[in-house]
Design a protein around this motif. Structure first.
Motif, PDB file in Angstrom:
ATOM      1  N   THR A  12      70.393  -1.471  42.368  1.00  0.00           N
ATOM      2  CA  THR A  12      71.172  -2.288  41.453  1.00  0.00           C
ATOM      3  C   THR A  12      71.908  -1.372  40.483  1.00  0.00           C
ATOM      4  O   THR A  12      71.289  -0.489  39.880  1.00  0.00           O
ATOM      5  N   PRO A  13      73.231  -1.543  40.330  1.00  0.00           N
ATOM      6  CA  PRO A  13      73.947  -0.701  39.367  1.00  0.00           C
ATOM      7  C   PRO A  13      73.480  -0.989  37.935  1.00  0.00           C
ATOM      8  O   PRO A  13      73.146  -2.128  37.598  1.00  0.00           O
ATOM      9  N   VAL A  14      73.436   0.052  37.127  1.00  0.00           N
ATOM     10  CA  VAL A  14      73.042  -0.083  35.730  1.00  0.00           C
ATOM     11  C   VAL A  14      74.074   0.628  34.855  1.00  0.00           C
ATOM     12  O   VAL A  14      74.710   1.589  35.292  1.00  0.00           O
ATOM     13  N   PRO A  15      74.246   0.170  33.615  1.00  0.00           N
ATOM     14  CA  PRO A  15      75.242   0.807  32.745  1.00  0.00           C
ATOM     15  C   PRO A  15      74.819   2.193  32.264  1.00  0.00           C
ATOM     16  O   PRO A  15      75.659   3.022  31.951  1.00  0.00           O
ATOM     17  N   ASP A  16      73.510   2.467  32.193  1.00  0.00           N
ATOM     18  CA  ASP A  16      73.014   3.747  31.710  1.00  0.00           C
ATOM     19  C   ASP A  16      72.014   4.291  32.728  1.00  0.00           C
ATOM     20  O   ASP A  16      70.975   3.680  32.965  1.00  0.00           O
ATOM     21  N   PRO A  17      72.305   5.455  33.342  1.00  0.00           N
ATOM     22  CA  PRO A  17      71.397   5.969  34.381  1.00  0.00           C
ATOM     23  C   PRO A  17      70.120   6.630  33.857  1.00  0.00           C
ATOM     24  O   PRO A  17      69.331   7.129  34.637  1.00  0.00           O
TER      25      PRO A  17
END
Length: 79
Positions: A12-17
């Motif tokens: 799932t893409p996240v705004p902060d890795p």
């Protein structure tokens, strides 16, 4: 009791890795997503869309004898 493979776990893409404390990550390798189940000498190997793939990847099927019963993997097959 009938056992079925679980749904694949998808990224799932996240705004902060940044990782949370206690979490780990690995690099993304390009390969084939696979769900594998080994139980009582029977192998089930499916793609993330549910397509049976054991016949097209016989090298994986040979290794089933090394797995204990009720083993499940959800991962990437990389050549």
């Amino acid at each position: 009791m009938t056992w079925t493979l679980p749904e694949p776990m998808l990224a799932t893409p996240v705004p902060d890795p940044a990782l949370l404390p206690g979490w780990a990550a690995k690099p993304k390798w390009e390969g084939f997503r696979a769900l594998l189940s080994a139980d009582a000498g029977r192998l089930v190997l499916r793609s993330r869309r549910g397509t049976e793939t054991a016949a097209s990847i016989p090298e994986i099927a040979v290794g089933i004898v090394q797995l204990p019963d009720a083993t499940t993997f959800d991962g990437e097959l990389v050549v």
